[in-house]
Design an enzyme around this catalytic site. Structure first.
Site, PDB file in Angstrom:
ATOM      1  N   SER A 245       1.143  -1.309  -0.192  1.00 10.24           N
ATOM      2  CA  SER A 245       0.132  -0.089  -0.283  1.00 10.24           C
ATOM      3  C   SER A 245       1.354   1.469  -0.320  1.00 10.24           C
ATOM      4  O   SER A 245       1.616   1.385  -0.924  1.00 10.24           O
ATOM      5  CB  SER A 245      -0.968  -0.143   1.757  1.00 10.24           C
ATOM      6  OG  SER A 245      -1.926   0.986   1.262  1.00 10.24           O
TER       7      SER A 245
ATOM      8  N   ASP B 290      -8.931  -6.340  -4.197  1.00 11.20           N
ATOM      9  CA  ASP B 290      -8.701  -5.224  -3.652  1.00 11.20           C
ATOM     10  C   ASP B 290     -10.146  -3.985  -4.024  1.00 11.20           C
ATOM     11  O   ASP B 290      -9.610  -4.092  -4.821  1.00 11.20           O
ATOM     12  CB  ASP B 290      -7.011  -4.781  -3.755  1.00 11.20           C
ATOM     13  CG  ASP B 290      -6.916  -3.407  -3.479  1.00 11.20           C
ATOM     14  OD1 ASP B 290      -7.732  -2.364  -2.413  1.00 11.20           O
ATOM     15  OD2 ASP B 290      -5.119  -3.000  -2.997  1.00 11.20           O
TER      16      ASP B 290
ATOM     17  N   HIS C  97      -7.417  -5.774  -0.428  1.00 10.79           N
ATOM     18  CA  HIS C  97      -5.900  -4.928   0.072  1.00 10.79           C
ATOM     19  C   HIS C  97      -5.270  -5.678   1.136  1.00 10.79           C
ATOM     20  O   HIS C  97      -4.175  -5.511   1.174  1.00 10.79           O
ATOM     21  CB  HIS C  97      -7.333  -3.387   0.426  1.00 10.79           C
ATOM     22  CG  HIS C  97      -5.828  -2.611   0.333  1.00 10.79           C
ATOM     23  ND1 HIS C  97      -5.463  -1.700  -0.713  1.00 10.79           N
ATOM     24  CD2 HIS C  97      -5.679  -1.652   1.733  1.00 10.79           C
ATOM     25  CE1 HIS C  97      -4.455  -0.930  -0.490  1.00 10.79           C
ATOM     26  NE2 HIS C  97      -4.790  -0.789   0.828  1.00 10.79           N
TER      27      HIS C  97
END
Length: 358
Positions: A213, A290, A320
């Protein structure tokens, strides 16, 4: 020490990154954070802004007042950019309690490093029994929590990939000092890499960067810098984004966002531009379920990357936060890293046949 259950950890970290949030609720939440941030930190500025708007409206009419309002609001949103992106205090007590690796049966060194501007950073180094004979991963976490919340994942990497791991805690997160910022994160990442090269008990030719991320953007920037050319054996990027302005357009359903100039965004993290200059081997790991960062962004990063050795691993049921919890994750990760070193990847470097989906 209290053990952190894997499912509980996912729930704790899901706060700012929850893929299941309704888009309308997410907008309300973000606007709420702006308002609270303004009330807490910018009350003097907003009071002056309100008085200025009233004055301009009285003296010059509505158009002038609207211009002042627009400029002031843009300034406030710009200054609130860090509050919208970084969540170091989520889950609760993340700035106080950092789970220890020994809770998960991992050997470790508790470290405090100095960033490039002398900010004191907290880190864990988790070594294999013979650290010089294996790769070392420099691990960059996401935008919430602390390095202790990543220990279940670190344990999987330690066990299945047989690697040393340096878990670096950004400034303003966990037990690290300082205030979080994009420029500060880049300095912290460089400090982490410099520290690894200062150690004599690891193989400097086998240093991997891993970022998930927000950490993916930090890792890409580190590999992008000319001073690190030839120092990175492999770059691993999981569920990251092309840029923060691109993410703003995805999360906020305001059509006007696409017309805002780049300077409007305090945090940019322009990974899409940087990957075009990468030369080290790169593995992009994309959870196709995600719902926060569109998987198309990971495919875009992969496509724009000009490294001769690149692969993208697509995991259909990976979300995610939890792609790394899927059954085949570590075996596929290990195989793809090995493939990056093979001649087959070089032969396929100008095609899309090296997209792996499991």
């Amino acid at each position: 020490m209290v053990s952190v259950n894997l499912d509980e950890e996912e729930k704790m970290l899901a706060g700012p990154q929850t893929p299941e949030l309704n888009p309308d609720f997410l907008v309300i939440k973000i606007v709420g954070r702006i308002v609270i941030s303004v009330i807490k930190q910018c009350w003097a500025i907003t009071s002056a802004m309100f008085l200025s708007i009233c004055f301009f409206y009285w003296m010059f009419g509505g158009i002038s007042a609207f211009i002042v309002l627009s400029v002031s609001a843009a300034g406030i949103i710009y200054r609130a950019g860090d509050k919208l992106l970084y969540y170091p205090e989520v889950p609760q007590n993340s700035r106080i309690f950092v789970p220890s690796p020994n809770t998960f049966g991992l050997p470790f060194e508790n470290l405090y490093l100095k960033s490039l501007d002398s900010t004191k950073l907290h880190a864990y180094f988790i070594p294999q029994p013979q650290p010089h004979q294996c790769p070392t991963i420099l691990f960059f976490h996401g935008n919430a929590g602390n390095i202790g919340h990543r220990l279940p994942n670190a344990k999987g990497l330690f066990k299945h990939l047989q690697v040393n791991i340096l878990l670096l805690e950004y400034r303003g997160f966990g037990l690290s000092e300082g205030k979080v910022s994009e420029a500060g994160l880049y300095k912290d990442a460089q400090a982490g890499l410099n520290y690894l090269f200062s150690r004599q008990d690891i193989n400097h030719s086998k240093i991997f960067l891993f970022g998930r991320s927000l950490g993916g953007a930090v890792a890409i920037d580190l590999a992008f810098r000319q001073c690190n050319l030839g120092k990175i054996a492999c770059l691993l990027v999981e569920n990251s984004f092309t840029s923060i302005p691109d993410m703003a357009k995805q999360i906020l359903p305001w059509k006007g966002l696409k017309y805002l100039p780049l300077w409007f965004h305090k945090n940019k993290f322009q990974s899409k531009i940087k990957v075009s200059s990468l030369q080290c081997p790169v593995l992009f790991i994309s959870g196709l379920s995600d719902q926060l960062v569109p998987p198309s962004m990971m495919l875009d990063l992969f496509t724009q990357c000009n490294s001769e050795r690149k692969l993208i691993l697509q995991i259909p049921n990976g979300d995610h936060n939890g792609t790394w919890t899927k059954p085949t994750y570590y075996s596929q990760l290990k195989r793809n890293i090995e493939d990056l070193g093979s001649d087959r990847v070089l032969q396929q470097s100008h095609s899309h046949s090296h997209v792996h989906t499991v």
